[in-house]
Structure formats: C-alpha cells, structure tokens
Design a protein around this motif. Structure first.
Motif, mmCIF file in Angstrom:
data_model
loop_
_atom_site.group_PDB
_atom_site.id
_atom_site.type_symbol
_atom_site.label_atom_id
_atom_site.label_comp_id
_atom_site.label_asym_id
_atom_site.label_seq_id
_atom_site.Cartn_x
_atom_site.Cartn_y
_atom_site.Cartn_z
ATOM 1 N N ARG A 106 77.556 58.090 19.415
ATOM 2 C CA ARG A 106 76.435 58.661 20.363
ATOM 3 C C ARG A 106 74.916 58.088 19.733
ATOM 4 N N ALA A 107 74.933 57.951 18.408
ATOM 5 C CA ALA A 107 73.824 57.522 17.857
ATOM 6 C C ALA A 107 73.367 56.138 18.169
ATOM 7 N N ARG A 108 74.246 55.170 18.225
ATOM 8 C CA ARG A 108 74.181 53.633 18.588
ATOM 9 C C ARG A 108 73.892 53.604 20.209
ATOM 10 N N GLU A 109 74.266 54.709 21.061
ATOM 11 C CA GLU A 109 73.719 54.630 22.310
ATOM 12 C C GLU A 109 72.345 55.185 22.517
ATOM 13 N N VAL A 110 71.885 56.289 21.836
ATOM 14 C CA VAL A 110 70.822 56.833 21.797
ATOM 15 C C VAL A 110 69.728 55.882 21.490
ATOM 16 N N LEU A 166 64.793 56.246 19.903
ATOM 17 C CA LEU A 166 64.772 55.737 18.264
ATOM 18 C C LEU A 166 64.757 56.971 17.510
ATOM 19 N N ALA A 167 63.500 57.642 17.734
ATOM 20 C CA ALA A 167 63.344 58.931 16.986
ATOM 21 C C ALA A 167 64.733 59.814 16.764
ATOM 22 N N LEU A 168 65.029 60.198 18.075
ATOM 23 C CA LEU A 168 66.228 60.908 18.163
ATOM 24 C C LEU A 168 67.656 60.388 17.331
#
Length: 381
Positions: A353-357, A362-364
């Motif tokens: 999920r982080a790689r998608e977001v 970028l902050a989230l």
C-alpha cells in the motif's frame, strides 16, 4: 545542492566534512572554488563554498569578518593574501556556527597577534559543541572524529562583549551589535564611515534558516526587529555571509524590510493561534505568507518554509507536547507499528500500500514506511 549551497558554490566534500581541517579533498575543493570579489574601496567579499568571509583593509591592518568552515581556512588566507599583504589586525565572528568560525586557525597561524572578537555567548556555544559532539555529528551528518573533543580543538575569542562594542581600527569606527537571530550569540557589524554592513546570517537572500528541525532554538521575533534596525541605518553596501553583495541602498532597505515583514507575519499568525487554543499541528498547517511576500525574490523557500519557522516559534513558547492526547504518554513506536501492520493485514500488505500511495502522496507514504520499519526493522521489504 538544489537550493544553491546557501547562495554560493557547493562542495560535497566540504559539506560532509565541515569540521575537518585535515580533510585534504575538502581543503583542495575550497582552494579551487574560492573567489574574491571587490565590494568597494578596500572591501572584498571572499566567496568560499557555501559561505562568505568579509575583508576590509584599514590603515592599521586587516579586519576579517567570519572565517568559514574548517577545511576553508587555508583557502581563506590564500584569498586574503591575493589582495593585501597587511597583517590581520582583527577577526570578528558574527556567530559560532561552523561555517562562520572554524577557519580561524589558518588566520591565526598567519597573524598570531590578531585579536579575535565575538559575543560572549559564543563561549557556552563552543562548550556545548564539545559536550554534545556525538549528537552534533549525528544531526549534522558529520564524522564524529572530526568534531571538537576538547578546548584545544577550537580557536577561542581573545575578547568578548555583551551588547554593543565600538572599535576604532585604523582611524575607522566599527560597531559590533549583538542581536538574537539564527543564534543567541549573533551580531552584525556596522562600518558607518563606509556605509557598509556585514550581516552574518541575518540576511541570506532567501527565506532564512530560522526553522531548522535539527538545530537548537532560533529567534524569529528578534530577527525581524534586527532587520528593521539595520534598515534604519541606511546602509549602502551589504556584505553578506551567504550569496552576493548589494551596493544599492534602496534595494538593501527593501530586502531587509521585506524579510522583517515575513517573519512578523509568521510570528503574528502563530501567536494569535496559540492564544486561541488551536492545536499545534493545525496552527502549523494554517501558516501562509501573504502573496506579495511569498512571491518576493529574496524570500524563496530553499531550506525551510514558513511552516517550519512557525514550528520554531512553537518550540520557543511552549513545551514538548504536540497537543495530541495520546502523545502525552505514547505507546512505544514498535508496539504502534506492529498494531497498524496487523490491521493492514501484515507488513507485506502495508508495504504494498505504501508503494501505491507514494505515487500520489509521498508524505503519507512516509508515515507508512515508518510504521512498517518500527514494527519490524529486519523485514526484507
């Protein structure tokens, strides 16, 4: 580097070895990259990587204002000797930061009788540098073995003062005025006979470094007052420690006043919100410079933002708590990270999920990376 190296040439070697007076690649860079620019009659700005030194020739000898980083010491004395063979009479340190005070050793080797003048608060500052060497090395990304370990590793002032010091050198008046700004030992130098002002870090040509999250307290409101005070002197020559000099009095006054207005605006917004009881993160999010200030060419964001400066004010006036209830006595980060990863279906899912977001926020995504790391720093993803 994108920000322009504080208005001058950038050396990666020097940036990574600012305390390293024996680091030869940095010394070589400084010698290669240092230039001398005439700023008026018997006045020069010596542009070293990242920072400037100011040189003024008098009938009694040379006055040097600021001495650069440790590796730049040999370059500085070489530059001085390229324009004058007079002895160095006085070295003035505008404040004790590494890029302003650590090349002094090379000047003292050349002119051992030179007096070294700084504000009295430079003494406890230097003492903190010795005491907190490991911490400074960490926060400044420097080799720990290059930090000063004892008093012998520093060149100390031969004379200090508390508020204002007026000197006569070669028949000329030099006024050293202490004012809090980037540090509590900051000063500027006014040379009334030449209508010249050496400002240290009070003026940097962009939104100044007054909101640095890795540094000790800086003084936003006092900084603004100082800009107006210096503008009222009506200087005609600006001798900055970063960036280019200015020899148009009207431009100097405008730039000083504009910076004062920007810092005053940030201060007023922050304090008004504090007095309304607004939560700190919402205060920070709300800070914006008025459009006419935000677009001024001398207030570009290259190092810190208006929001960062608000954070420094909050640090000055309030305690360490951020107003978030659970952060008064928070659960350990490892526990929080593990719980969030579990809610996400495991660390692998959190990483996906982080790689998608990160493509859109970028902050989230950075928060997600922290959660995953805190949950299991040995996880391969």
């Amino acid at each position: 580097m994108v920000g322009g190296g504080f208005g001058g040439n950038f050396s990666k070697n020097i940036g990574q070895h600012i305390f390293g007076k024996n680091h030869q690649p940095s010394i070589d860079d400084a010698i290669k990259m240092t230039t001398v620019k005439k700023a008026g009659d018997r006045m020069w700005i010596i542009h070293m990587p990242i920072v400037n030194s100011i040189l003024l020739e008098t009938d009694e000898g040379l006055v040097v204002i600021d001495t650069g980083m440790a590796p730049a010491g040999p370059a500085l004395i070489k530059a001085i000797r390229s324009v004058s063979d007079k002895p160095i009479h006085t070295i003035i340190i505008t404040h004790g930061h590494t890029d302003h005070a650590y090349g002094t050793y090379a000047l003292v080797e050349d002119s051992p009788n030179a007096q070294i003048i700084a504000h009295e608060n430079i003494i406890p500052r230097f003492e903190r540098y010795i005491k907190l060497g490991g911490s400074l090395a960490n926060y400044m990304s420097q080799p720990a073995d290059e930090l000063p370990a004892s008093r012998d590793d520093l060149v100390w002032p031969t004379r200090t003062f508390s508020d204002r010091l007026e000197l006569t050198i070669g028949g000329e008046e030099f006024v050293l005025q202490h004012r809090k700004g980037e540090t509590d030992d900051h000063l500027y130098v006014w040379v009334p006979g030449r209508k010249a002002i050496a400002v240290g870090d009070f003026y940097q040509g962009f939104l100044p470094n007054v909101g640095n999250g890795k540094r000790s307290q800086r003084y936003v409101e006092e900084w603004a007052e100082t800009m107006r005070e210096m503008a009222a002197l009506e200087p005609e020559v600006l001798l900055p420690s970063h960036g280019e000099g200015i020899t148009t009095g009207k431009a100097i006054e405008e730039n000083f006043v504009v910076l004062a207005q920007a810092l005053e605006s940030i201060s007023e917004q922050t304090i008004a919100a504090l007095n309304k009881g607004i939560r700190k993160d919402l205060i920070i999010d709300s800070i914006e410079l008025p459009e006419e200030l935000a677009e001024h060419p001398t207030l570009q964001v290259k190092y810190v933002s208006a929001k960062d400066i608000s954070k420094m004010l909050l640090k000055q006036y309030t305690g360490w708590w951020n107003d978030i209830p659970s952060d008064w006595s928070p659960a350990p980060w490892a526990v929080r990270g593990a719980e969030i990863a579990g809610l996400a279906g495991g660390i692998d899912q959190l990483v996906v999920r982080a790689r998608e977001v990160m493509k859109t926020d970028l902050a989230l995504a950075s928060h997600m990376a922290d959660w995953a790391w805190m949950a299991d720093s040995d996880h391969p993803e």
